[in-house]
Design a protein around this motif. Structure first.
Motif, PDB file in Angstrom:
ATOM      1  N   ASP A 111      40.883  65.967  18.206  1.00  0.00           N
ATOM      2  CA  ASP A 111      40.801  67.005  19.229  1.00  0.00           C
ATOM      3  C   ASP A 111      41.941  68.013  19.083  1.00  0.00           C
ATOM      4  O   ASP A 111      41.732  69.224  19.234  1.00  0.00           O
ATOM      5  CB  ASP A 111      40.825  66.383  20.626  1.00  0.00           C
ATOM      6  N   PHE A 112      43.138  67.519  18.794  1.00  0.00           N
ATOM      7  CA  PHE A 112      44.281  68.415  18.632  1.00  0.00           C
ATOM      8  C   PHE A 112      44.052  69.366  17.464  1.00  0.00           C
ATOM      9  O   PHE A 112      44.313  70.568  17.562  1.00  0.00           O
ATOM     10  CB  PHE A 112      45.562  67.615  18.409  1.00  0.00           C
ATOM     11  N   ILE A 113      43.573  68.836  16.348  1.00  0.00           N
ATOM     12  CA  ILE A 113      43.340  69.671  15.169  1.00  0.00           C
ATOM     13  C   ILE A 113      42.274  70.717  15.458  1.00  0.00           C
ATOM     14  O   ILE A 113      42.431  71.895  15.116  1.00  0.00           O
ATOM     15  CB  ILE A 113      42.959  68.789  13.966  1.00  0.00           C
ATOM     16  N   ALA A 114      41.194  70.312  16.111  1.00  0.00           N
ATOM     17  CA  ALA A 114      40.134  71.268  16.434  1.00  0.00           C
ATOM     18  C   ALA A 114      40.654  72.384  17.328  1.00  0.00           C
ATOM     19  O   ALA A 114      40.356  73.564  17.110  1.00  0.00           O
ATOM     20  CB  ALA A 114      38.970  70.544  17.104  1.00  0.00           C
ATOM     21  N   ALA A 115      41.439  72.016  18.337  1.00  0.00           N
ATOM     22  CA  ALA A 115      41.971  73.023  19.264  1.00  0.00           C
ATOM     23  C   ALA A 115      42.942  73.967  18.558  1.00  0.00           C
ATOM     24  O   ALA A 115      42.957  75.176  18.832  1.00  0.00           O
ATOM     25  CB  ALA A 115      42.656  72.335  20.441  1.00  0.00           C
ATOM     26  N   THR A 116      43.761  73.431  17.659  1.00  0.00           N
ATOM     27  CA  THR A 116      44.732  74.251  16.940  1.00  0.00           C
ATOM     28  C   THR A 116      44.028  75.230  16.013  1.00  0.00           C
ATOM     29  O   THR A 116      44.383  76.407  15.934  1.00  0.00           O
ATOM     30  CB  THR A 116      45.700  73.369  16.144  1.00  0.00           C
ATOM     31  N   LEU A 117      43.011  74.752  15.297  1.00  0.00           N
ATOM     32  CA  LEU A 117      42.245  75.647  14.428  1.00  0.00           C
ATOM     33  C   LEU A 117      41.591  76.762  15.234  1.00  0.00           C
ATOM     34  O   LEU A 117      41.610  77.930  14.841  1.00  0.00           O
ATOM     35  CB  LEU A 117      41.179  74.849  13.672  1.00  0.00           C
ATOM     36  N   LYS A 118      41.040  76.404  16.378  1.00  0.00           N
ATOM     37  CA  LYS A 118      40.366  77.400  17.205  1.00  0.00           C
ATOM     38  C   LYS A 118      41.353  78.443  17.710  1.00  0.00           C
ATOM     39  O   LYS A 118      41.055  79.644  17.728  1.00  0.00           O
ATOM     40  CB  LYS A 118      39.667  76.711  18.383  1.00  0.00           C
ATOM     41  N   ARG A 119      42.525  77.995  18.101  1.00  0.00           N
ATOM     42  CA  ARG A 119      43.540  78.916  18.615  1.00  0.00           C
ATOM     43  C   ARG A 119      43.978  79.926  17.549  1.00  0.00           C
ATOM     44  O   ARG A 119      44.295  81.070  17.848  1.00  0.00           O
ATOM     45  CB  ARG A 119      44.738  78.111  19.128  1.00  0.00           C
ATOM     46  N   HIS A 120      43.984  79.484  16.301  1.00  0.00           N
ATOM     47  CA  HIS A 120      44.384  80.355  15.199  1.00  0.00           C
ATOM     48  C   HIS A 120      43.194  81.060  14.546  1.00  0.00           C
ATOM     49  O   HIS A 120      43.382  81.764  13.543  1.00  0.00           O
ATOM     50  CB  HIS A 120      45.146  79.546  14.146  1.00  0.00           C
ATOM     51  N   HIS A 121      41.999  80.846  15.080  1.00  0.00           N
ATOM     52  CA  HIS A 121      40.790  81.428  14.489  1.00  0.00           C
ATOM     53  C   HIS A 121      40.694  81.040  13.008  1.00  0.00           C
ATOM     54  O   HIS A 121      40.277  81.847  12.164  1.00  0.00           O
ATOM     55  CB  HIS A 121      40.782  82.948  14.641  1.00  0.00           C
ATOM     56  N   ALA A 122      41.084  79.813  12.716  1.00  0.00           N
ATOM     57  CA  ALA A 122      41.124  79.325  11.332  1.00  0.00           C
ATOM     58  C   ALA A 122      39.923  78.431  11.064  1.00  0.00           C
ATOM     59  O   ALA A 122      39.654  77.495  11.825  1.00  0.00           O
ATOM     60  CB  ALA A 122      42.419  78.559  11.083  1.00  0.00           C
ATOM     61  N   LYS A 123      39.224  78.703   9.976  1.00  0.00           N
ATOM     62  CA  LYS A 123      38.094  77.875   9.568  1.00  0.00           C
ATOM     63  C   LYS A 123      38.546  76.858   8.524  1.00  0.00           C
ATOM     64  O   LYS A 123      39.424  77.124   7.707  1.00  0.00           O
ATOM     65  CB  LYS A 123      36.973  78.749   8.996  1.00  0.00           C
ATOM     66  N   ALA A 124      37.940  75.680   8.574  1.00  0.00           N
ATOM     67  CA  ALA A 124      38.305  74.589   7.671  1.00  0.00           C
ATOM     68  C   ALA A 124      37.041  73.909   7.169  1.00  0.00           C
ATOM     69  O   ALA A 124      35.927  74.178   7.637  1.00  0.00           O
ATOM     70  CB  ALA A 124      39.212  73.588   8.379  1.00  0.00           C
ATOM     71  N   THR A 125      37.224  72.998   6.225  1.00  0.00           N
ATOM     72  CA  THR A 125      36.127  72.178   5.702  1.00  0.00           C
ATOM     73  C   THR A 125      36.452  70.726   6.012  1.00  0.00           C
ATOM     74  O   THR A 125      37.548  70.243   5.708  1.00  0.00           O
ATOM     75  CB  THR A 125      35.964  72.376   4.190  1.00  0.00           C
ATOM     76  N   PHE A 126      35.494  70.030   6.618  1.00  0.00           N
ATOM     77  CA  PHE A 126      35.669  68.633   7.000  1.00  0.00           C
ATOM     78  C   PHE A 126      34.865  67.742   6.057  1.00  0.00           C
ATOM     79  O   PHE A 126      33.684  68.008   5.804  1.00  0.00           O
ATOM     80  CB  PHE A 126      35.198  68.406   8.434  1.00  0.00           C
ATOM     81  N   PHE A 127      35.504  66.677   5.570  1.00  0.00           N
ATOM     82  CA  PHE A 127      34.823  65.686   4.735  1.00  0.00           C
ATOM     83  C   PHE A 127      34.648  64.410   5.560  1.00  0.00           C
ATOM     84  O   PHE A 127      35.623  63.813   5.996  1.00  0.00           O
ATOM     85  CB  PHE A 127      35.620  65.434   3.456  1.00  0.00           C
ATOM     86  N   LEU A 128      33.379  64.019   5.730  1.00  0.00           N
ATOM     87  CA  LEU A 128      33.032  62.997   6.703  1.00  0.00           C
ATOM     88  C   LEU A 128      32.694  61.651   6.083  1.00  0.00           C
ATOM     89  O   LEU A 128      31.924  61.575   5.127  1.00  0.00           O
ATOM     90  CB  LEU A 128      31.832  63.455   7.542  1.00  0.00           C
ATOM     91  N   ALA A 129      33.288  60.600   6.661  1.00  0.00           N
ATOM     92  CA  ALA A 129      32.907  59.216   6.388  1.00  0.00           C
ATOM     93  C   ALA A 129      32.777  58.521   7.737  1.00  0.00           C
ATOM     94  O   ALA A 129      33.301  59.006   8.748  1.00  0.00           O
ATOM     95  CB  ALA A 129      33.948  58.514   5.514  1.00  0.00           C
TER      96      ALA A 129
END
Length: 255
Positions: A34-52
């Motif tokens: 949740d912290f990472i998602a909120a931080t990315l959103k605040r910075h308008h930063a897009k990322a790639t998530f690798f899921l397991a």
């Protein structure tokens, strides 16, 4: 040659970048999700998530239905998604008969060595794609990261044969969030990233690591993004990376 991805710029008010950093996050304990998602959103930063489908601090698994709202929200925000193998399966070695010795961390064969054909490994990659579609209604990008980033010739060929492009990370892009915090404090990891990352680099971190006593994300992610922005960097998903964008734009489906 600078990767001037102005169309993918997310943080520059002027709409131009001196360079682009590709943020990637693997699933893990999910303690920092949740912290990472909120931080990315605040910075308008897009990322790639690798899921397991990894065990989380909530006592469930990261691809359980309970996580559907989390992944749906990330889809709506415009992030990209790849497979990290469903049971977080580590490669051990190539076998003489062409099969691959693997060791799943989770699932029915957790902790055991198993011998798979290329087809079986492909099925393991596609399990994530199927579950992701069930949870979000969206299609997984045909990107793949082997746990630990470890590859063998047979494993690389297996992933490519079913349509996945493997994604590693830059030397400076190793966040160090898996390292002991006693010997690798967050201040050291932050400084290392800020001074080492350069245009086009892929950074790898996790959505939480069980073993690290002083979590990486709360201490490092915010100042890292701010520091990179101050240097003129923008952030983009791997859909805009020069090594992967053509692969992802080519009509194909993992099979």
């Amino acid at each position: 040659m600078a990767l001037m991805l102005a169309a993918a710029a997310n943080v520059s008010a002027a709409g131009s970048c001196k360079g682009t950093i590709f943020l990637t996050f693997d699933t893990g304990s999910q303690s920092q999700a949740d912290f990472i998602a909120a931080t990315l959103k605040r910075h308008h930063a897009k990322a790639t998530f690798f899921l397991a489908n990894e065990k989380t601090v909530n006592g469930d698994f990261s691809l359980d239905p309970a996580w559907a709202p989390y992944w749906k929200a990330r889809v709506a925000e415009g992030h990209a998604f790849g497979t990290h193998t469903f049971d977080h399966v580590y490669v051990q070695r190539d076998l003489p008969d062409g099969r691959i010795e693997m060791k799943p961390q989770f699932g029915a064969s957790a902790g055991k060595k198993v011998s798979w054909t290329s087809r079986q490994y492909c099925d393991e990659l596609n399990r994530v794609a199927s579950r992701f579609h069930e949870l979000t209604g969206s299609k997984l990008d045909t990107l793949w990261r082997a746990p630990g980033g470890k590859l063998t010739p047979n494993l690389r060929a297996a992933g490519a044969a079913c349509g996945y492009a493997h994604v590693g990370w830059a030397p400076a892009g190793f966040s160090g969030d898996e390292l002991p915090s006693q010997t690798w404090p967050n201040a050291k990891l932050l400084q290392q990233a800020l001074t080492g990352l350069k245009d086009g680099d892929i950074l790898m971190a996790h959505l939480g690591i069980w073993s690290r006593q002083d979590p990486w994300a709360p201490a490092v992610l915010e100042p890292l993004l701010s520091g990179l922005e101050q240097k003129g960097f923008c952030f983009a998903t791997l859909r805009d990376h020069p090594l992967y964008r053509q692969h992802l734009r080519t009509p194909e489906s993992a099979s």
